[in-house]
Design an enzyme around this catalytic site. Structure first.
Site, PDB file in Angstrom:
ATOM      1  N   ASP A 349       0.829  -1.193   0.000  1.00 19.70           N
ATOM      2  CA  ASP A 349       0.000   0.000   0.000  1.00 19.70           C
ATOM      3  C   ASP A 349       0.871   1.253   0.000  1.00 19.70           C
ATOM      4  O   ASP A 349       1.878   1.333   0.730  1.00 19.70           O
ATOM      5  CB  ASP A 349      -0.900  -0.026   1.243  1.00 19.70           C
ATOM      6  CG  ASP A 349      -1.783   1.186   1.372  1.00 19.70           C
ATOM      7  OD1 ASP A 349      -2.632   1.379   0.489  1.00 19.70           O
ATOM      8  OD2 ASP A 349      -1.616   1.940   2.354  1.00 19.70           O
ATOM      9  N   GLU A 385       1.803  -0.355  -5.011  1.00 18.94           N
ATOM     10  CA  GLU A 385       0.868   0.705  -5.342  1.00 18.94           C
ATOM     11  C   GLU A 385       1.745   1.955  -5.472  1.00 18.94           C
ATOM     12  O   GLU A 385       2.137   2.543  -4.468  1.00 18.94           O
ATOM     13  CB  GLU A 385      -0.177   0.891  -4.242  1.00 18.94           C
ATOM     14  CG  GLU A 385      -1.197   1.960  -4.593  1.00 18.94           C
ATOM     15  CD  GLU A 385      -2.167   2.260  -3.452  1.00 18.94           C
ATOM     16  OE1 GLU A 385      -3.344   2.530  -3.733  1.00 18.94           O
ATOM     17  OE2 GLU A 385      -1.744   2.232  -2.283  1.00 18.94           O
TER      18      GLU A 385
END
Length: 696
Positions: A349, A385
Site C-alpha cells: 500500500d 501501489e
C-alpha cells in the site's frame, strides 16, 4: 533474580519479540531512547495485571529478559519509561500499556477510551499535557504463541508472472453470505479455507488471490462513534499478528495457515496487501498504542518541528524505514509471512512512501534495495501501489526490477476508451502491448504492469457502467469522500433500471472492458464480485461499510450475471491457452531465440495506421494483427455506438479464420467459429472481436 515471584534471567537481544523455546520465553524490545522497559503479565482473560517486571538487560538498544516459568498463551504488554518531550520528538508515557511490535497474536480488539491517549483530551497534543490514566483495561493484550505447525505436503503453486491472474478480495467479503459454510466460519480465514469457498475461485480460473489487509488493525474511534468500521483494514498496528476478527475461534493461529494450504492445494497463490507506510496511531492527536510509546523518534519520520509528523500517506504518520531497526522490523515481518505462513507475495500500500528520503523518491532507496538482495523476499511476488500523497508521490513505472506495479493509467485509458471519449486509441494501443513506455527498462517484462479496470478503491465494474457520479452518503461524510473523476458512464440511467436496452448496453460494455484486460500484455487483476455483477450502489469509497454492500453474494446471481461469469471464465481459459495473450517479453523486443512476433496496427479499411490516424481524436476504432510463423491473430476494437465494418480481405487467403471472441454476443471460446474475411467484417458498436488463423 526473582521479581514478583518470577525468575528473570538476562536473556538475549535476539530475536525480537516474545520467543518460546520449549522451556521458557525470551522477551526483547527495541527502544533507543527509553530509560526503562517493564514487561506486564496478565491473567487469562486479560483483565488483571499479575506482574510488572523490569527487563534486566539493555544490549545494542534492545531491552531483554528471559522468564523460565512463562508458557504459550501468556498475555502480556509493555510499559516504557523515558522523557515526555514532544518538542524533542519523545512521547514516552509508562501509564499506557503498549503492544509488542513483534507480537504474533492479540487477544481482542481495542475498546476506545480517552485513557489510550498520551496527552489529556481537551488539550492539544502538541502541547506538554500528560495523561496519567492507566490504559490497560481497554487495550488488547499480546499473546505468547507456539509457532509450531505441521504443514504436511504444502506445495507452493509458483505460477510464473506471465501466467498470473490476480483476484483482489476481502477475507470477510468472500464468505460472509455463503450459506454453504457454517455460520461460525463465515467471514474468517476458516471460511475461506472451506473448499466450497475456494470452488468459486477455481471455476473462475484465477491463479492468485490478493487479500486486503489481514495484519492486525483496529477500527478508528471516529468510525465507531458513527456506527461504522474500518472494513478495508488499512490501519495496521501489528505487522506479525493476524487480525483477530478473521479468526473464527479468536485464538487459533493455524486457521490462517490452513487457508493458505487449502488455496495452494487448489493451485492458487496467496498475496497479502500490506501496509508498512503508516500505522494506526495517526498524527500527534492520535492514541499511544505501541510504536509512539516505545520510541516515537525512531519509528516515525518527524517534521522539522518534532511535535508533528512528516506525513506522505494522508493517514497522519509515515514509518521511518531509514532507521535500521524499523527496517529490520518490516523485513522480519515480511519473511515471517513467507517462511512461517507460506504466503506467495505482497502488494504494498502507498509504496512510494517506502522508497522515500522525505521529499525524494528513489528506486534505490534503502527498503527497495533491502528487498532486492534478500534471498527470501526477492523470490516472491512484489507489487507496488506506486503512489502516495507526498511531493512527487506518483511513481508509476519507476520501481526497480523484480517489482510489478498497479497501473492506474491502464484503468483510466480503458475506461475512457469504452466510455467513448475522444483521443484514446494511442493510449489503448500502448496499454494493449504492456505499457512499454512505462515499464520497458532495466530488463523489466510486461508482467510488471498490473492491469486493472476496477479495484477496492473506486467503483465496481457494474457500477462503472451504471453511475455517472459517486453516491457515498452512507459513509457519513456528506458525499465529499472518494474520487470525483470515475471515468464512468451510466448508459442512460443512474443506478438500477428495468430498461432492457440499457441493461444490454451495460452488459456489452463490461464484457468489452473485461475482455480488453484479459487480452492485454501484462498481469490482469480483477475485483472480487465483478464476475457476477456485484454493485456497491454507486459508493466508490466503501472503506467503512461492513455490510452486504461489500460482500460476495453467490446465491442471488441473475441470469445476466451468470452469463457474464461464464464469459469471464471462458476468457481466462482463452488467455491461458494462447501464448500471444500472455507473452513474457515486450513484443517489439523479443528475447533472442524466441519466434519473432510482428505487430501491425490497422484502420477499418484494412490499411496500416498512419500518423494522422493516430492523431485523429475522433477515431474510436482500432485493429491490430499479431503475426508469427505459426499463428495470426487479429483484434478489432470499436468504441463507436454503431457497427463499423473492417476490410480484412488482404488477410483472407492466410487460411481458415475462426472467431474466438465477440463481446457483442458474449462469445469466448478456444474452438472458434468460422469467419469469412472476404467480405467487410462487421464489428458491432461498443464491442471487440478476436480472430485467429493457423497459416496454410
Amino acid at each position: 533474580m526473582q521479581v514478583q515471584g518470577y525468575r528473570v534471567r538476562e536473556g538475549s537481544p535476539f530475536p525480537l519479540g516474545a520467543t518460546w523455546d520449549g522451556s521458557g520465553v525470551n522477551f526483547a524490545l527495541f527502544s533507543a531512547n527509553a530509560t526503562k522497559v517493564e514487561l506486564c503479565l496478565f491473567d487469562a482473560n486479560g483483565r488483571r495485571e499479575t506482574a510488572r517486571i523490569p527487563l534486566p538487560e539493555y544490549t545494542h538498544e534492545v531491552w531483554h529478559g528471559y522468564l523460565p516459568e512463562v508458557r504459550p498463551g501468556q498475555l502480556y504488554g509493555y510499559r516504557v519509561h523515558g522523557p515526555y518531550e514532544p518538542q524533542s520528538g519523545h512521547r514516552f508515557n509508562p501509564n499506557k500499556l503498549l503492544l509488542d511490535p513483534y507480537a504474533k497474536q492479540f487477544n481482542t480488539e481495542i475498546r476506545w477510551h480517552d485513557s489510550v491517549f498520551g496527552y489529556r483530551i481537551g488539550h492539544r497534543a502538541e502541547d506538554l499535557s500528560f495523561d496519567r490514566r492507566n490504559s490497560a483495561f481497554v487495550m488488547p493484550k499480546c499473546v505468547v504463541v507456539d509457532p509450531a505447525v505441521t504443514w504436511g505436503p504444502d506445495i507452493r503453486p509458483a505460477h510464473p508472472w506471465a501466467e498470473t491472474i490476480i483476484y483482489e478480495a476481502h477475507v470477510k467479503g468472500l464468505t460472509a453470505l455463503n450459506r454453504d459454510i457454517p455460520d461460525q466460519f463465515r467471514g474468517t480465514f476458516a471460511g475461506l479455507a472451506d473448499p466450497r469457498a475456494i470452488d468459486h475461485l477455481v471455476k473462475l480460473g484465477v491463479t492468485a488471490v490478493e487479500l486486503m489487509p489481514v495484519q492486525a488493525f483496529f477500527d478508528d474511534r471516529y468510525l465507531i462513534e458513527k456506527n461504522l468500521t474500518n472494513y478495508w483494514g488499512y490501519n495496521t498496528v501489528g505487522f506479525f499478528a493476524p487480525a483477530t476478527r478473521y479468526l473464527s475461534s479468536g485464538s487459533d493461529l493455524h486457521e490462517f495457515k490452513l487457508m493458505v494450504r487449502r488455496l495452494h492445494e487448489a493451485n492458487i497463490e496467496v498475496i497479502l496487501d500490506v501496509v508498512y507506510n503508516h500505522t494506526a496511531e495517526g498524527n500527534q492527536m492520535g492514541p499511544t498504542l505501541s510504536f509512539r510509546g516505545i520510541d516515537n523518534a525512531s519509528y516515525y519520520i518527524l517534521a522539522d518541528d518534532p511535535r508533528y509528523y512528516y506525513d506522505t500517506t494522508g493517514c497522519g504518520n509515515t514509518v521511518n524505514l531509514k532507521h535500521n531497526r524499523v527496517l529490520q522490523m518490516v523485513m522480519d515481518s515480511l519473511r515471517y509471512w513467507v517462511e512461517t505462513c507460506h504466503v506467495d507475495g505482497f502488494r504494498f500500500d502507498l509504496a512510494s512512501s517506502l522508497g522515500r528520503d522525505r521529499d525524494t523518491f528513489s528506486s534505490d532507496a534503502t527498503f527497495l534495495d533491502a528487498v532486492r538482495q534478500d534471498p527470501v523476499l526477492s523470490r516472491v511476488k512484489l507489487i507496488a501501489e506506486p503512489w502516495d500523497t507526498g511531493p512527487y508521490g506518483y511513481q508509476v513505472g519507476n520501481f526497480p526490477p523484480g517489482w510489478a506495479e498497479w497501473n492506474d493509467q491502464y484503468r483510466d485509458t480503458i475506461r475512457s476508451y469504452w466510455k467513448g471519449d475522444a483521443g484514446q486509441i494511442g493510449g489503448l494501443s500502448a496499454h494493449l502491448m504492456g505499457s512499454a513506455g512505462l515499464f520497458d527498462k532495466r530488463g523489466r517484462r510486461p508482467w510488471a504492469s498490473v492491469n486493472f479496470i476496477t479495484a477496492h478503491d473506486g467503483f465496481t465494474l457494474m457500477d462503472t457502467v451504471s453511475y455517472n457520479d459517486k453516491h457515498n452518503e452512507a459513509n457519513g461524510e456528506g458525499n465529499n469522500d472518494g474520487h470525483d473523476d470515475n471515468k464512468s458512464w451510466n448508459c442512460g440511467a443512474e443506478g438500477p433500471t428495468d430498461d432492457e436496452e440499457i441493461l444490454d448496453l451495460r452488459d456489452r460494455l463490461r464484457r468489452a472492458m473485461a475482455a480488453t484486460m484479459l487480452l492485454s500484455q501484462g498481469t490482469p487483476m480483477m475485483l472480487m464480485g465483478d464476475e457476477i455483477g456485484r454493485t456497491q450502489d454507486g459508493n466508490n469509497n466503501t472503506y467503512c461499510q461492513d455490510t452486504p454492500l461489500n460482500w460476495l453474494d453467490l446465491e442471488n446471481v441473475s441470469e445476466r450475471d451468470q452469463d457474464f461469469f461464464d464469459f469471464i471464465s471462458a476468457m481466462i481459459s482463452l488467455r491461458k491457452s494462447c501464448l500471444l495473450f500472455r507473452y513474457p517479453n515486450f513484443i517489439h523486443k523479443t528475447a533472442e531465440g524466441k519466434d519473432p512476433i510482428d505487430v501491425e496496427w490497422l484502420r477499418p479499411d484494412g490499411k496500416p495506421m498512419q500518423e494522422e490516424d493516430w492523431e485523429n481524436g475522433e477515431s474510436r476504432t482500432l485493429g491490430f494483427l499479431l503475426d508469427t510463423e505459426e499463428l495470426k491473430t487479429i483484434m478489432l476494437f470499436n468504441a463507436h455506438f454503431e457497427t463499423v465494418p473492417f476490410d480484412l480481405g488482404a488477410f483472407a487467403d492466410a487460411g481458415d479464420w475462426s472467431l474466438l471472441v465477440d463481446t457483442a454476443t458474449g462469445l469466448a471460446t478456444r474452438v472458434g467459429i468460422p469467419a469469412d474475411l472476404s467480405e467487410p467484417y462487421p464489428v458491432e458498436g461498443r464491442s471487440l472481436k478476436v480472430l485467429e488463423v493457423r497459416p496454410k
